[in-house]
Design a protein around this motif. Structure first.
Motif, short mmCIF file in Angstrom:
data_model
loop_
_atom_site.label_atom_id
_atom_site.label_comp_id
_atom_site.label_asym_id
_atom_site.label_seq_id
_atom_site.Cartn_x
_atom_site.Cartn_y
_atom_site.Cartn_z
N UNK A 51 -0.08 -35.27 61.04
CA UNK A 51 -1.38 -35.84 60.76
C UNK A 51 -1.30 -36.62 59.46
N UNK A 52 -1.96 -37.77 59.42
CA UNK A 52 -2.05 -38.59 58.21
C UNK A 52 -3.52 -38.83 57.92
N UNK A 53 -3.96 -38.61 56.69
CA UNK A 53 -5.36 -38.82 56.33
C UNK A 53 -5.46 -39.79 55.16
N UNK A 54 -6.66 -40.28 54.94
CA UNK A 54 -6.90 -41.30 53.91
C UNK A 54 -6.92 -40.66 52.53
N UNK A 55 -5.74 -40.35 52.04
CA UNK A 55 -5.56 -39.72 50.74
C UNK A 55 -4.26 -40.24 50.15
N UNK A 56 -4.08 -40.09 48.86
CA UNK A 56 -2.92 -40.59 48.13
C UNK A 56 -1.61 -40.08 48.76
N UNK A 57 -0.74 -41.01 49.12
CA UNK A 57 0.51 -40.65 49.78
C UNK A 57 1.43 -39.84 48.88
N UNK A 58 1.39 -40.06 47.57
CA UNK A 58 2.23 -39.28 46.67
C UNK A 58 1.69 -37.86 46.52
N UNK A 59 0.39 -37.73 46.35
CA UNK A 59 -0.22 -36.40 46.30
C UNK A 59 0.03 -35.66 47.61
N UNK A 60 0.07 -36.39 48.71
CA UNK A 60 0.26 -35.78 50.01
C UNK A 60 1.59 -35.05 50.15
N UNK A 61 2.58 -35.41 49.33
CA UNK A 61 3.86 -34.70 49.39
C UNK A 61 3.69 -33.24 48.96
#
Length: 386
Positions: A51-61
Motif C-alpha cells: 500500500x502507498x499513501x499520500x505521505x512523505x516517502x522518506x518518513x514512510x521507510x
C-alpha cells in the motif's frame, strides 16, 4: 454493489499493478476505514502486496521497517513515519498495526510493504535536501570503491550550508527568498545527479553487496534527492509558470514512488483524487492564476496503461465541515438517495450535474469530465464527526 475486493475485481476486470483509491478530502477516518477494509480483502483474496499513501516517502521507510522487520515501536512509528499530520489518525494506526500482525512470522518474500507516495514536502515548503543527499552518499560510500564517488560528505555539507536557508517558509510566496538556483544549489544538483546515476550504473554490484531491498532504498534516496533539489530550483524561479512547475515536479515524484511500489507486487494507492486523475490537472488560485500540470495518476497511466486503475471516493455529507445533503438532482444526490450507506458504482452510467458541495472541497469529485477517466466510484453516504 457493496464495496468488496470481489466486486472491485468484477468491475475493473484483470488485476492491475496499481489500484488507485482516491479520497475527495483528507482527514476523515470513515474514508480511511473503507480503505483499510478493502486493502485487507485485496491482500487476503487477491494477493495484493503493498500500500502507498499520500505521505512523505522518506518518513514512510520508518513504517516499512516496522511492518516488515518489527523495528521500533508502534507509538514511535506513528510519530515519525508520517507527514501531513497523518500519524495521529486512528485508522492509519490500525492499518500499520494490522500490517505488522499480518507479516509476523512470514518469510521476507511474503511480507506486505508500505510506501509513502509523496515527496518530503509540506504546504509551508519543501524540506532541506540534507538528510536525503547525505543518506544517498552514505549508501554508495558503504558499498562502492570511494574513488567512484564524485565528492565527499564534507563537500556536500559545505554546499548544503544552513538548513534554515532551504526551509524558509517565505519562499512559497517570494521566489527571491529561495536559494534553489544559487551557485551552491546548482553544484549540489550536479553532484546528486552523479550519485543517483551510480545507483543505476552499479546496480549488479550494489544488489549483490547490499541486497535487493538495500538497493531499492538507495533508489528511493536517489530519486528523492534529485526530485527535491529540482523542486527547490523551481521555488526560486520568478517566471509565470513557477507554480505549474512546482505542482508538476511534486506529482512526478509521486509517480516515481508509485511505480516503485508496483515492483513489489499489486499495490493499493491511497491519495487525494486530484493526484490520481488521468486528465490534465488545473487549479484556480490567487485570483486569476490557473496552473496546469499532469497528475501522478496521468503519469502512471501513461506508463502502465491497463496496469493502472482508479476508483474515486465521493461523499454525501460531512456536516461538521458544512457539507450538507447534496441536492437531489445532482450525481451525489442520486447516490445519496440509495438505501445503502456505502456503494461501489460503475461510473459511466453517472450522468447529470455535479454537486459542488462546498468551498472547503474546492471542487466536486464527481464532475462529469472527472468521471470519464474513472474505473469506478466508491460512495460513502455520511462522514460523521470524529
Amino acid at each position: 454493489m457493496n464495496i468488496s475486493a470481489t466486486n472491485v475485481m468484477k468491475l475493473i476486470g484483470a488485476k492491475p499493478r496499481l489500484l488507485g483509491l482516491g479520497e475527495p478530502t483528507h482527514g476523515e477516518d470513515v474514508l480511511l476505514e473503507v480503505r483499510n477494509d478493502l486493502f485487507r480483502e485485496l491482500v487476503e483474496q487477491e494477493g495484493f502486496r503493498a500500500i502507498a499513501i499520500e505521505s512523505d516517502c522518506l518518513a514512510g521507510t520508518v513504517v516499512d521497517d516496522y511492518v516488515t522487520l518489527g523495528e521500533g515501536t508502534l507509538d514511535d512509528v506513528m510519530a515519525r513515519g508520517f507527514s501531513h499530520g497523518l500519524g495521529v489518525s486512528r485508522a492509519n494506526r490500525e492499518l500499520v498495526r494490522w500490517m505488522r500482525d499480518h507479516n509476523d512470522g512470514r518469510p521476507a518474500g511474503e511480507r506486505l510493504r508500505f510506501a509513502g507516495a509523496d515527496g518530503p514536502l509540506e504546504i509551508t515548503g519543501p524540506d532541506s535536501p540534507r538528510d536525503v543527499v547525505i543518506a544517498l552518499h552514505g549508501y554508495l560510500a558503504r558499498w562502492l570503491d570511494p574513488r567512484l564517488l564524485p565528492c565527499t560528505t564534507e563537500t556536500l555539507g559545505d554546499l548544503l550550508g544552513d538548513d534554515g536557508r532551504w526551509t524558509n517558509p517565505d519562499t512559497m510566496m517570494d521566489p527571491a527568498q529561495s536559494i534553489g538556483q544559487s551557485a551552491e544549489a546548482r553544484e549540489l544538483r550536479v553532484l546528486a545527479d552523479d550519485l543517483a546515476a551510480l545507483v543505476e550504473a552499479e546496480a549488479p554490484h550494489l544488489i549483490a553487496a547490499s541486497s535487493r531491498e538495500g538497493w531499492d532504498r538507495g533508489r528511493l534516496y536517489a530519486r528523492t534527492a534529485t526530485g527535491l533539489l529540482r523542486y527547490h530550483f523551481w521555488m526560486a524561479d520568478p517566471g509565470p509558470l513557477r507554480v505549474d512547475r512546482l505542482l508538476g515536479v511534486r506529482d512526478s515524484m509521486m509517480a516515481a514512488n508509485l511505480l516503485a511500489a508496483a515492483e513489489w507486487g499489486p499495490a493499493l494507492v491511497y491519495t487525494h483524487n486530484a493526484h490520481l486523475q488521468r486528465h490534465r490537472s488545473s487549479l484556480t488560485m490567487w485570483g486569476d492564476l490557473r496552473p496546469e500540470w499532469w497528475s501522478a495518476g496521468a503519469l502512471v497511466d501513461a506508463r502502465l496503461g491497463d496496469g493502472f486503475r482508479h476508483l474515486a471516493m465521493a461523499v454525501g455529507t460531512i456536516r461538521h465541515h458544512g457539507v450538507d445533503t447534496p441536492p437531489p438532482d445532482t450525481i451525489e444526490g442520486r447516490l445519496y438517495a440509495e438505501p445503502a450507506d456505502r456503494l461501489l458504482v460503475e461510473p459511466h452510467g453517472l450522468t447529470g450535474r455535479a454537486a459542488r458541495v462546498s468551498a472547503w472541497f474546492g471542487y466536486s469529485a464527481l464532475d462529469p469530465a472527472f468521471i470519464s477517466g474513472l474505473d469506478g466510484v466508491v460512495f460513502v453516504k455520511d462522514c460523521p464527526a470524529p
